[in-house]
Each structure stands twice: as structure tokens, then as C-alpha cells.
Design a protein around this motif. Structure first.
Motif, PDB file in Angstrom:
ATOM      1  N   UNK A 172     -26.172 111.538  29.464  1.00  0.00           N
ATOM      2  CA  UNK A 172     -26.405 111.862  31.017  1.00  0.00           C
ATOM      3  C   UNK A 172     -27.622 110.971  31.383  1.00  0.00           C
ATOM      4  N   UNK A 173     -28.495 110.621  30.554  1.00  0.00           N
ATOM      5  CA  UNK A 173     -29.513 109.456  30.690  1.00  0.00           C
ATOM      6  C   UNK A 173     -28.974 108.044  31.121  1.00  0.00           C
ATOM      7  N   UNK A 174     -28.176 107.800  30.363  1.00  0.00           N
ATOM      8  CA  UNK A 174     -27.225 106.445  30.421  1.00  0.00           C
ATOM      9  C   UNK A 174     -26.685 106.471  31.566  1.00  0.00           C
ATOM     10  N   UNK A 175     -25.741 107.544  32.059  1.00  0.00           N
ATOM     11  CA  UNK A 175     -25.028 107.384  33.226  1.00  0.00           C
ATOM     12  C   UNK A 175     -25.961 107.487  34.556  1.00  0.00           C
ATOM     13  N   UNK A 176     -26.720 108.428  34.370  1.00  0.00           N
ATOM     14  CA  UNK A 176     -27.714 108.516  35.510  1.00  0.00           C
ATOM     15  C   UNK A 176     -28.439 106.944  36.013  1.00  0.00           C
ATOM     16  N   UNK A 177     -29.163 106.493  34.919  1.00  0.00           N
ATOM     17  CA  UNK A 177     -29.629 105.212  34.736  1.00  0.00           C
ATOM     18  C   UNK A 177     -28.654 104.153  35.359  1.00  0.00           C
ATOM     19  N   UNK A 178     -27.467 104.040  34.639  1.00  0.00           N
ATOM     20  CA  UNK A 178     -26.554 103.012  35.054  1.00  0.00           C
ATOM     21  C   UNK A 178     -26.363 103.033  36.643  1.00  0.00           C
ATOM     22  N   UNK A 179     -26.179 104.327  37.114  1.00  0.00           N
ATOM     23  CA  UNK A 179     -25.742 104.344  38.492  1.00  0.00           C
ATOM     24  C   UNK A 179     -27.030 104.042  39.538  1.00  0.00           C
ATOM     25  N   UNK A 180     -28.170 104.215  38.871  1.00  0.00           N
ATOM     26  CA  UNK A 180     -29.390 103.639  39.974  1.00  0.00           C
ATOM     27  C   UNK A 180     -29.333 102.320  39.838  1.00  0.00           C
ATOM     28  N   UNK A 181     -29.211 101.801  38.663  1.00  0.00           N
ATOM     29  CA  UNK A 181     -29.174 100.116  38.360  1.00  0.00           C
ATOM     30  C   UNK A 181     -28.041  99.475  39.232  1.00  0.00           C
ATOM     31  N   UNK A 182     -26.956 100.213  39.224  1.00  0.00           N
ATOM     32  CA  UNK A 182     -25.646  99.665  40.247  1.00  0.00           C
ATOM     33  C   UNK A 182     -26.286  99.771  41.811  1.00  0.00           C
ATOM     34  N   UNK A 183     -26.731 100.824  42.052  1.00  0.00           N
ATOM     35  CA  UNK A 183     -27.254 100.765  43.495  1.00  0.00           C
ATOM     36  C   UNK A 183     -28.468  99.939  43.849  1.00  0.00           C
ATOM     37  N   UNK A 184     -29.264  99.663  42.875  1.00  0.00           N
ATOM     38  CA  UNK A 184     -30.521  98.891  43.210  1.00  0.00           C
ATOM     39  C   UNK A 184     -29.809  97.330  43.099  1.00  0.00           C
ATOM     40  N   UNK A 185     -28.965  97.126  42.181  1.00  0.00           N
ATOM     41  CA  UNK A 185     -28.301  95.648  42.085  1.00  0.00           C
ATOM     42  C   UNK A 185     -27.590  95.381  43.425  1.00  0.00           C
ATOM     43  N   UNK A 186     -26.554  96.165  43.922  1.00  0.00           N
ATOM     44  CA  UNK A 186     -25.716  96.008  45.125  1.00  0.00           C
ATOM     45  C   UNK A 186     -26.652  96.049  46.292  1.00  0.00           C
ATOM     46  N   UNK A 187     -27.664  96.971  46.391  1.00  0.00           N
ATOM     47  CA  UNK A 187     -28.521  96.702  47.804  1.00  0.00           C
ATOM     48  C   UNK A 187     -29.611  95.558  47.643  1.00  0.00           C
ATOM     49  N   UNK A 188     -29.827  94.864  46.617  1.00  0.00           N
ATOM     50  CA  UNK A 188     -30.686  93.624  46.489  1.00  0.00           C
ATOM     51  C   UNK A 188     -29.947  92.411  47.260  1.00  0.00           C
ATOM     52  N   UNK A 189     -30.941  91.734  47.774  1.00  0.00           N
ATOM     53  CA  UNK A 189     -30.434  90.804  48.665  1.00  0.00           C
ATOM     54  C   UNK A 189     -30.474  89.386  47.960  1.00  0.00           C
TER      55      UNK A 189
END
Length: 75
Positions: A58-75
Motif C-alpha cells: 500500500x505504501x509503495x503503490x501510494x508513493x509511486x502514484x504520488x511520484x508519477x503525479x509529481x513527475x508528470x506535472x513538473x515542467x
């Protein structure tokens, strides 16, 4: 017809480049997230379900999702 920010063709080209750049980032981070989910699934298949592995997953899945959102929204 020229505009202050360049010709219409230049604006269209810049918009398309930004779109493809965003799509490329989404594909890159989405692939990493898919690999992370595959790893978690393989761990569950090998070790069987357990509370400790469930919490870790659960921690890995939530952390991975947050990392994807941050990575995609970065310019």
C-alpha cells in the motif's frame, strides 16, 4: 498573418511540442509505475498475502502514484 508572439504556424508548432512533451513524460512515469505494480504483484505471488507485505504494498503503490503525479506535472 503575424502576431506579436510569432506566426500562427509557430504557435501551433509550439503547442504541439508541449503536448508531445507532456505525453512523453506521462508515458515515461507511467511505465515506471507499471513496473512498480508488477514488482508488487510478483512479491504477492511468491510470498503469499500477509499483513506486512500488504502494508508495504500500500505504501509503495501510494508513493509511486504520488511520484508519477509529481513527475508528470513538473515542467
Amino acid at each position: 498573418m503575424a502576431t506579436p508572439n510569432g506566426s500562427l504556424q509557430d504557435q501551433i508548432l509550439a503547442n504541439r511540442q508541449k503536448t508531445w512533451d507532456g505525453l512523453g513524460r506521462l508515458l515515461f512515469w507511467g511505465t515506471i509505475y507499471a513496473l512498480l505494480l508488477t514488482l508488487v504483484t510478483a512479491l504477492h505471488a511468491v510470498n503469499g498475502p500477509s499483513v506486512g507485505l500488504g502494508i508495504f504494498s500500500a505504501i509503495v503503490i501510494i508513493g509511486g502514484f504520488v511520484a508519477v503525479v509529481i513527475g508528470v506535472s513538473r515542467k
